[in-house]
Design a protein around this motif. Sequence first.
Motif, PDB file in Angstrom:
ATOM      1  N   SER A 132      -3.093  50.190  25.073  1.00  0.00           N
ATOM      2  CA  SER A 132      -2.304  49.491  24.372  1.00  0.00           C
ATOM      3  C   SER A 132      -2.974  48.258  23.951  1.00  0.00           C
ATOM      4  N   LEU A 133      -3.935  47.642  24.629  1.00  0.00           N
ATOM      5  CA  LEU A 133      -4.771  46.410  24.007  1.00  0.00           C
ATOM      6  C   LEU A 133      -5.579  46.733  22.762  1.00  0.00           C
ATOM      7  N   ALA A 134      -6.243  47.893  22.812  1.00  0.00           N
ATOM      8  CA  ALA A 134      -7.217  48.267  21.745  1.00  0.00           C
ATOM      9  C   ALA A 134      -6.071  48.775  20.605  1.00  0.00           C
ATOM     10  N   GLN A 135      -5.169  49.233  20.696  1.00  0.00           N
ATOM     11  CA  GLN A 135      -4.028  49.393  19.837  1.00  0.00           C
ATOM     12  C   GLN A 135      -3.273  48.036  19.096  1.00  0.00           C
ATOM     13  N   ALA A 136      -3.033  46.982  20.033  1.00  0.00           N
ATOM     14  CA  ALA A 136      -2.781  45.675  19.693  1.00  0.00           C
ATOM     15  C   ALA A 136      -3.669  45.152  18.785  1.00  0.00           C
ATOM     16  N   ALA A 350       1.013  49.781  21.051  1.00  0.00           N
ATOM     17  CA  ALA A 350       0.794  48.479  21.889  1.00  0.00           C
ATOM     18  C   ALA A 350       2.066  48.093  22.515  1.00  0.00           C
ATOM     19  N   LEU A 351       3.231  48.004  21.918  1.00  0.00           N
ATOM     20  CA  LEU A 351       4.396  47.513  22.540  1.00  0.00           C
ATOM     21  C   LEU A 351       5.367  48.353  23.343  1.00  0.00           C
ATOM     22  N   SER A 352       4.794  49.461  23.342  1.00  0.00           N
ATOM     23  CA  SER A 352       5.908  50.650  24.061  1.00  0.00           C
ATOM     24  C   SER A 352       6.105  50.405  25.584  1.00  0.00           C
ATOM     25  N   ASP A 353       4.917  50.152  26.343  1.00  0.00           N
ATOM     26  CA  ASP A 353       5.026  49.832  27.802  1.00  0.00           C
ATOM     27  C   ASP A 353       5.744  48.605  28.078  1.00  0.00           C
ATOM     28  N   PRO A 354       6.775  48.098  28.303  1.00  0.00           N
ATOM     29  CA  PRO A 354       7.178  46.932  28.906  1.00  0.00           C
ATOM     30  C   PRO A 354       6.306  46.223  30.066  1.00  0.00           C
ATOM     31  N   THR A 355       5.545  46.898  30.568  1.00  0.00           N
ATOM     32  CA  THR A 355       4.767  46.139  31.807  1.00  0.00           C
ATOM     33  C   THR A 355       3.862  45.591  31.296  1.00  0.00           C
ATOM     34  N   SER A 356       3.031  46.136  29.902  1.00  0.00           N
ATOM     35  CA  SER A 356       1.991  45.759  29.455  1.00  0.00           C
ATOM     36  C   SER A 356       2.116  44.733  27.946  1.00  0.00           C
ATOM     37  N   ARG A 357       3.520  44.560  27.701  1.00  0.00           N
ATOM     38  CA  ARG A 357       3.883  43.833  26.432  1.00  0.00           C
ATOM     39  C   ARG A 357       3.356  42.544  26.201  1.00  0.00           C
ATOM     40  N   ALA A 379     -11.237  39.565  16.271  1.00  0.00           N
ATOM     41  CA  ALA A 379     -10.597  40.700  17.134  1.00  0.00           C
ATOM     42  C   ALA A 379     -11.288  40.724  18.533  1.00  0.00           C
ATOM     43  N   PHE A 380     -12.456  39.852  18.702  1.00  0.00           N
ATOM     44  CA  PHE A 380     -13.021  39.847  19.942  1.00  0.00           C
ATOM     45  C   PHE A 380     -12.347  38.952  20.935  1.00  0.00           C
ATOM     46  N   TRP A 381     -11.987  37.749  20.443  1.00  0.00           N
ATOM     47  CA  TRP A 381     -11.142  37.088  21.312  1.00  0.00           C
ATOM     48  C   TRP A 381      -9.813  37.520  21.558  1.00  0.00           C
ATOM     49  N   ALA A 382      -9.380  38.637  20.676  1.00  0.00           N
ATOM     50  CA  ALA A 382      -8.033  39.171  20.924  1.00  0.00           C
ATOM     51  C   ALA A 382      -7.953  39.970  22.192  1.00  0.00           C
ATOM     52  N   LEU A 383      -9.129  40.783  22.362  1.00  0.00           N
ATOM     53  CA  LEU A 383      -9.441  41.992  23.266  1.00  0.00           C
ATOM     54  C   LEU A 383      -9.656  41.035  24.546  1.00  0.00           C
ATOM     55  N   LEU A 384     -10.380  39.921  24.541  1.00  0.00           N
ATOM     56  CA  LEU A 384     -10.793  39.239  25.676  1.00  0.00           C
ATOM     57  C   LEU A 384      -9.550  38.566  26.307  1.00  0.00           C
ATOM     58  N   ALA A 385      -8.661  37.813  25.130  1.00  0.00           N
ATOM     59  CA  ALA A 385      -7.429  37.203  25.929  1.00  0.00           C
ATOM     60  C   ALA A 385      -6.376  38.154  26.331  1.00  0.00           C
ATOM     61  N   GLY A 386      -6.271  39.382  25.827  1.00  0.00           N
ATOM     62  CA  GLY A 386      -5.473  40.376  26.333  1.00  0.00           C
ATOM     63  C   GLY A 386      -5.909  40.781  27.555  1.00  0.00           C
ATOM     64  N   LEU A 387      -7.167  41.179  27.889  1.00  0.00           N
ATOM     65  CA  LEU A 387      -7.658  41.535  29.034  1.00  0.00           C
ATOM     66  C   LEU A 387      -7.211  40.422  29.996  1.00  0.00           C
ATOM     67  N   ALA A 388      -7.409  39.046  29.621  1.00  0.00           N
ATOM     68  CA  ALA A 388      -7.066  37.868  30.820  1.00  0.00           C
ATOM     69  C   ALA A 388      -5.523  37.871  31.244  1.00  0.00           C
ATOM     70  N   VAL A 389      -5.002  37.849  29.957  1.00  0.00           N
ATOM     71  CA  VAL A 389      -3.280  37.989  30.420  1.00  0.00           C
ATOM     72  C   VAL A 389      -3.164  39.416  31.426  1.00  0.00           C
ATOM     73  N   ARG A 390      -3.691  40.298  31.074  1.00  0.00           N
ATOM     74  CA  ARG A 390      -3.321  41.436  31.689  1.00  0.00           C
ATOM     75  C   ARG A 390      -3.835  41.147  33.230  1.00  0.00           C
ATOM     76  N   PHE A 391      -4.994  40.577  33.567  1.00  0.00           N
ATOM     77  CA  PHE A 391      -5.682  40.544  34.775  1.00  0.00           C
ATOM     78  C   PHE A 391      -4.692  39.444  35.973  1.00  0.00           C
ATOM     79  N   VAL A 392      -4.207  38.374  34.957  1.00  0.00           N
ATOM     80  CA  VAL A 392      -3.656  37.225  35.568  1.00  0.00           C
ATOM     81  C   VAL A 392      -2.109  37.334  35.884  1.00  0.00           C
ATOM     82  N   ILE A 393      -1.634  37.869  35.052  1.00  0.00           N
ATOM     83  CA  ILE A 393       0.037  38.064  34.934  1.00  0.00           C
ATOM     84  C   ILE A 393       0.221  39.462  35.150  1.00  0.00           C
ATOM     85  N   GLU A 394       0.119  40.627  34.527  1.00  0.00           N
ATOM     86  CA  GLU A 394       0.471  42.000  34.519  1.00  0.00           C
ATOM     87  C   GLU A 394       0.242  42.639  35.689  1.00  0.00           C
ATOM     88  N   ARG A 395      -1.232  41.872  36.035  1.00  0.00           N
ATOM     89  CA  ARG A 395      -1.809  42.980  37.347  1.00  0.00           C
ATOM     90  C   ARG A 395      -0.807  43.143  38.663  1.00  0.00           C
TER      91      ARG A 395
END
Length: 398
Positions: A132-136, A350-357, A379-395
Amino acid sequence: MTSTALPRPPIKGSRTQPIVAGLVTSLVGYTSSFAVVLTGLKAVGASDAQAASGLFALTIAMAICAVGLAWFTKRPITIAWSTPGAALLAGAAAVNFGWSEAVGAFIMTGVLIAATGAIPWLGRLLAAIPVSLAQAMLAGVLLQLCLAPFVALSTIPVYVAPVIVVWLIFLRLSPRWAVPAAMAAALGIAGFAMGQAGTTFLVGELLPTLHVTAPVFSLEAFMAITLPLFVVTMASQNVPGVAVLASFGYKTPWRASMISTGIGSSVAALFGGHAINLAAISAALAAGHEAGEDRSRRWIAAVSSGIFYILLGLASTAITALASASPTGLLEAAAGLALLGTLGAAASSALSDPTSRMSSLVAFLIAGSGLSFAGIGGAFWALLAGLAVRFVIERKRH
């Protein structure tokens, strides 16, 4: 009393269908996205001659890999250039480095693709990046380019409106040919505009030529181009390509495919090509029923597509010259139409899964913002920020 089995009647069209399917595969693959490739290469510093060389080098690399893999495995494995990767390059125009560094980044992309096939843990590391992050990230990169045809309606409406009309008509009558028809219309309009301006070319100037570029390797280019290009190519092309072949009952030789396309990408990079990969959407044309009822002969379609790619590649310089002489914004508008379907699919995934939206949304917005920080594109910062949000909030939600 003995019985003799009647001979099996020959399958109609089995001799020609795979060859025709290969022709259609190459035509659709080339004509539907060459404008995206040219736009992307020029965005990171290529001249017209270097972009034409890159386009030609990619077709040769695609042809060699397709023919080799299909011939030795007897499976309909088709190869394409990374259209999402080219779109990513088109959004990297704000980066602070030159063409030689971009070529170095392309070479490293090929190295990573080959390493994915040769080193199992690298493949597992890539698999750890949420799809989903790669597609976003891809959807964000595509956003500005997909707006181009509609923005161009206000600047060059006389040129762009006919292209959009042709695209809509074919989208209704024959969706597969909608983008190639729009590209043909754009080239026709470019030719008309060139004639009106009195622009001419000598025959020798239109012959395909390969230009070698000495690569320069830098950390900035690696982060801004190599990593995003690698992730997008793997997530949006290679992984779906395997799935498409599997849907028709064929197992993709992963190791051989990644090593060969990785080496092919790195070699093509010396001449300006960005990356090649397993075909995804066009793969169905060679692996499906259009290549004949005899599944054991569909590999011929992949070989055929490779041969026709070489023939199409011979027109690379002429097509680049025609595109360069087109009204400003026309080529980008045609590229935007070509990528609308890809944008829709990427955004939906990218947006189909509510838990990683939320992480996907952050990645999408940063990639689409045109952000450039420390000489590295969004593109690089998008991937980095998306991983950070996923780790801090969605994990915590999983």
